[in-house]
Motif scaffolding. Structure first.
Motif, PDB file in Angstrom:
ATOM      1  N   LYS A   3       0.834  -1.194   0.000  1.00 20.29           N
ATOM      2  CA  LYS A   3       0.000   0.000   0.000  1.00 20.29           C
ATOM      3  C   LYS A   3       0.868   1.243   0.000  1.00 20.29           C
ATOM      4  N   PRO A   4       0.628   2.189  -0.926  1.00 22.08           N
ATOM      5  CA  PRO A   4       1.467   3.393  -0.966  1.00 22.08           C
ATOM      6  C   PRO A   4       1.327   4.204   0.314  1.00 22.08           C
ATOM      7  N   ALA A   5       2.439   4.821   0.725  1.00 23.89           N
ATOM      8  CA  ALA A   5       2.434   5.618   1.954  1.00 23.89           C
ATOM      9  C   ALA A   5       1.569   6.862   1.764  1.00 23.89           C
ATOM     10  N   ALA A   6       0.866   7.243   2.828  1.00 22.17           N
ATOM     11  CA  ALA A   6       0.042   8.444   2.777  1.00 22.17           C
ATOM     12  C   ALA A   6       0.928   9.673   2.656  1.00 22.17           C
ATOM     13  N   PRO A   7       0.482  10.695   1.935  1.00 22.80           N
ATOM     14  CA  PRO A   7       1.283  11.918   1.809  1.00 22.80           C
ATOM     15  C   PRO A   7       1.533  12.551   3.179  1.00 22.80           C
ATOM     16  N   GLN A   8       2.714  13.133   3.339  1.00 21.44           N
ATOM     17  CA  GLN A   8       3.029  13.828   4.582  1.00 21.44           C
ATOM     18  C   GLN A   8       2.322  15.180   4.602  1.00 21.44           C
ATOM     19  N   ARG A   9       1.885  15.571   5.788  1.00 21.96           N
ATOM     20  CA  ARG A   9       1.082  16.795   5.935  1.00 21.96           C
ATOM     21  C   ARG A   9       1.927  17.941   6.482  1.00 21.96           C
ATOM     22  N   VAL A  10       1.725  19.116   5.901  1.00 27.34           N
ATOM     23  CA  VAL A  10       2.429  20.323   6.322  1.00 27.34           C
ATOM     24  C   VAL A  10       1.407  21.306   6.882  1.00 27.34           C
ATOM     25  N   LEU A  11       1.650  21.764   8.109  1.00 25.45           N
ATOM     26  CA  LEU A  11       0.813  22.797   8.711  1.00 25.45           C
ATOM     27  C   LEU A  11       1.427  24.156   8.393  1.00 25.45           C
ATOM     28  N   ILE A  12       0.691  24.985   7.657  1.00 24.16           N
ATOM     29  CA  ILE A  12       1.152  26.321   7.283  1.00 24.16           C
ATOM     30  C   ILE A  12       0.479  27.343   8.196  1.00 24.16           C
ATOM     31  N   LEU A  13       1.292  28.088   8.936  1.00 29.25           N
ATOM     32  CA  LEU A  13       0.775  29.148   9.803  1.00 29.25           C
ATOM     33  C   LEU A  13       1.132  30.500   9.189  1.00 29.25           C
ATOM     34  N   PRO A  52      -0.214  16.750  11.417  1.00 31.73           N
ATOM     35  CA  PRO A  52       0.824  17.177  10.482  1.00 31.73           C
ATOM     36  C   PRO A  52       2.174  16.590  10.869  1.00 31.73           C
ATOM     37  N   HIS A  53       3.105  16.594   9.921  1.00 27.64           N
ATOM     38  CA  HIS A  53       4.459  16.100  10.163  1.00 27.64           C
ATOM     39  C   HIS A  53       5.441  17.239  10.413  1.00 27.64           C
ATOM     40  N   ILE A  54       5.090  18.449   9.957  1.00 30.74           N
ATOM     41  CA  ILE A  54       6.010  19.577  10.044  1.00 30.74           C
ATOM     42  C   ILE A  54       5.206  20.866   9.976  1.00 30.74           C
TER      43      ILE A  54
END
Length: 322
Positions: A3-13, A52-54
Motif C-alpha cells: 500500500k502506498p504511503a500516505a502523503p506527509q502533511r504540512v501545517l502552514i501558519l 501534520p508532520h512539520i
C-alpha cells in the motif's frame, strides 16, 4: 501489493490568504498535503485525527515575532513535538539569537518557490535520521536497517549481511554497571565502523539494532575479512575493560538469571552472516530467519566466531564457522 504511503502533511501558519494559497499550491504539487491558517483559526482537535508532520510558520502570524511564535508552538503539548521552519525577512536575521530559538530551519523572504519544497523535504529527512539513530552510538537504527536490507534485496546484486551479538555482555553489565557497559558498546561501534569503512568502502553499512546487537553489510567478497578483522580487534581490546583479578582468571564469578552461581567467560562475538551468493533472498524476513538460526549455532562455540550460511536453495544445510 504494498500500500502506498500516505502523503506527509504540512501545517502552514500564516496571516495572508494569498501567501497561504501560494505555499499550499507549491507543496501540494510536490506531493504533500497541507492544512493552513493562523493560531486563531487552526482547530487543534481536528489536527489530532490527521496530524501534520512539520510546521511552516511565517513571522508575524497572529502578530507574533519569531521568538514569541516559536515559544507558543513549543509550549503546546501537541504542536511542540513537530519540527518547525520559519519564514523571516532577511533584515531580521541578525536580530535573533538562533541558539536560543527552538527552530529546525529558516527561509528568508522573498523565497524561491523550489526552496520551500527542498527545505521541507530536507527537514523531514533529517528528522527521520535523528529519530532512527541509536542515542548512544549514533548508528542508524531498525528503520534504516530495514530500508538498507530491502534496497539490497530489490537491487538484485550480491550482498552479505551480518548480525553481531556480544556474548556475556549482560554478566559484564551486572558486574561493572551500565556506564562501563556503554563504553564497550561505543568501542564495538568504533571497531565496526572503522573496519567496514576500511574493507567495504562505499558498499559498507553499519547499524545498531539495540543493546549489544549490531548489523553490518558489504559485498560477499569482503565479508570474511571484515568478520575476521572485527573479531581480532575486539578480542584484543576487550580484556582491558575487566578489573585485573577478573582479567587474570579469564572469567567473572557471578549469578545467572535463576540465582545460581556461575562463571561467565570474557565477552566475545557471535556473528551470523547471510548472503545471496548461494540462494535467492526475496524478503528481509528471510534474512532474519536465516540469521537467527546461524546465531544460535554460533553461540554453541566458545570464544569469538562467525558463521556464514553456505546453503543453496535446494541443497542440504551447510554452514561455515571461522
Amino acid at each position: 501489493m504494498t500500500k502506498p504511503a500516505a502523503p506527509q502533511r504540512v501545517l502552514i501558519l500564516h496571516n495572508d490568504p494569498g501567501d497561504i494559497a501560494i505555499l499550499s499550491g507549491l507543496l501540494t504539487k510536490a506531493g504533500f498535503q497541507t492544512v493552513a491558517g493562523d493560531l486563531t483559526t487552526i482547530v487543534l482537535h481536528e489536527l489530532v485525527h490527521d496530524p501534520p508532520h512539520i510546521i511552516v510558520a511565517a513571522e508575524g502570524t497572529s502578530g507574533r515575532s519569531v521568538e514569541s511564535l516559536i515559544r507558543h508552538l513549543k509550549n503546546d503539548p501537541f504542536l511542540g513535538r513537530l519540527p518547525v521552519i520559519v519564514l523571516i525577512r532577511d533584515i531580521r536575521l541578525n536580530d535573533i539569537d538562533w541558539g536560543t530559538v527552538d527552530v529546525d530551519d529558516y527561509i528568508c523572504l522573498p523565497y524561491r518557490p523550489e526552496e520551500i519544497v527542498h527545505r521541507v523535504r530536507l527537514c523531514l529527512s533529517r528528522l527521520s535520521r535523528s529519530l532512527d539513530a541509536n542515542p548512544l552510538t549514533r548508528l542508524p537504527g531498525n528503520t534504516s536497517i530495514l530500508f538498507e536490507t530491502t534496497a539490497r534485496i530489490e537491487g538484485g546484486k550480491p550482498f552479505a549481511l551480518a548480525y553481531l551479538d556480544i556474548d556475556n555482555f549482560k554478566s559484564f553489565n551486572d558486574r561493572y554497571g551500565y556506564g562501563r557497559g556503554d563504553e564497550v558498546l561505543v568501542v564495538a561501534c568504533r571497531i565496526l565502523t572503522t573496519v567496514v569503512g576500511e574493507l567495504a568502502g562505499a558498499e559498507g553499512f553499519v547499524g545498531h539494532v539495540g543493546g549489544d546487537d549490531f548489523v553490518f553489510m558489504s559485498h560477499p567478497d569482503q565479508i570474511d575479512a571484515i568478520c575476521e578483522t572485527v573479531i581480532k580487534r575486539f578480542d584484543l581490546v576487550i580484556p582491558d575493560f575487566y578489573d585485573r583479578d577478573d582479567r587474570l582468571q579469564g572469567y567473572i564469578d557471578s549469578v545467572d538469571r535463576k540465582g545460581n552461581r556461575e562463571r561467565f567467560p570474557m565477552m566475545s562475538l557471535s556473528i551470523a552472516v547471510v548472503t545471496n551468493s548461494h540462494r535467492s533472498i526475496d524478503h528481509p524476513g528471510d534474512v532474519s530467519k536465516i540469521a537467527s538460526e546461524l546465531k544460535k549455532l554460533a553461540k554453541t562455540h566458545k570464544g569469538s566466531v562467525f558463521i556464514k550460511d553456505q546453503r543453496g536453495t535446494d541443497s542440504a544445510t551447510r554452514s561455515e564457522a571461522a
